[in-house]
Design an enzyme around this catalytic site. Structure first.
Site, PDB file in Angstrom:
ATOM      1  N   HIS A 202       0.831  -1.211   0.000  1.00 20.16           N
ATOM      2  CA  HIS A 202       0.000   0.000   0.000  1.00 20.16           C
ATOM      3  C   HIS A 202       0.868   1.265   0.000  1.00 20.16           C
ATOM      4  O   HIS A 202       0.689   2.121  -0.881  1.00 20.16           O
ATOM      5  CB  HIS A 202      -0.991  -0.021   1.169  1.00 20.16           C
TER       6      HIS A 202
ATOM      7  N   GLU B 112       0.361   5.655  12.902  1.00 15.93           N
ATOM      8  CA  GLU B 112      -1.046   5.294  13.115  1.00 15.93           C
ATOM      9  C   GLU B 112      -1.238   3.796  13.359  1.00 15.93           C
ATOM     10  O   GLU B 112      -2.073   3.403  14.163  1.00 15.93           O
ATOM     11  CB  GLU B 112      -1.837   5.727  11.876  1.00 15.93           C
ATOM     12  N   ASP B 113      -0.463   2.967  12.675  1.00 14.48           N
ATOM     13  CA  ASP B 113      -0.721   1.520  12.668  1.00 14.48           C
ATOM     14  C   ASP B 113       0.289   0.659  13.413  1.00 14.48           C
ATOM     15  O   ASP B 113       0.035  -0.524  13.627  1.00 14.48           O
ATOM     16  CB  ASP B 113      -0.783   1.008  11.225  1.00 14.48           C
TER      17      ASP B 113
END
Length: 179
Positions: A34, A62-63
């Protein structure tokens, strides 16, 4: 040809996402595919080296367990600032999905033109995947992204037009399919 700094950002992002065995939701492919797609979209329009690095790193804070401080130590304040602008700031305690997305949109509205360009590339790649693999969720997602486009108007005009066309076409397709 990727610069040395961009190559390091790619490796850094790969390690962060692989450390939690993060994979793409619908395909199971390695998550780094991605950011790679986002980078290629950013590379297709006027960009800086910092933008390409931030495109690789846009989901690490964020992840994963990576922090903005770690990004700043490794890549400097310009890249860290872009990553911060690209990182959702809402949390589950902020309310339902609609409220959280409004908080994140407000955060994105304050982002730089460069960050908005990267966000457009992210939106394009995610929209393609979600529409292809999850028609039910796509109905919710596309509505959210149409609202997000309102605050991304300062991003690159080519990517903005691509995103608008993609969302308009997909929204029309979805409405036709479910009406």
């Amino acid at each position: 040809m990727a610069s040395e700094m961009e190559q390091i950002a790619k490796e850094f992002a790969t390690i962060c996402h692989e450390s939690i065995d993060q994979r793409r939701k619908y395909t199971g492919e390695l998550y780094i595919n991605h950011p790679a797609a986002v980078v290629e979209l950013v590379r297709s329009v006027p960009h800086t080296e910092a933008m390409l690095c931030a495109a690789w790193l846009h989901d690490v804070v964020e992840d994963t367990s990576c922090t903005l401080k770690e990004v700043e130590r490794a890549f400097g304040s310009e890249v860290a600032t872009l990553v911060e602008m690209l990182t959702d700031v809402s949390s589950l305690k902020d309310g339902n999905r609609e409220k959280r997305k409004a908080i994140d949109r407000d955060h994105t509205a304050k982002a730089s033109q460069q960050a908005k360009t990267i966000k457009l590339a992210d939106l394009i790649d995610n929209s393609r995947s979600i529409v292809e693999h999850d028609n039910d969720f796509a109905m919710v997602y596309l509505k959210e992204k149409v609202l997000l486009l309102e605050v991304l108007q300062e991003g690159d005009a080519t990517l903005l037009a691509m995103a608008m066309e993609l969302l308009t076409d997909q929204d029309s397709i979805m409405k036709g399919k479910y009406q």
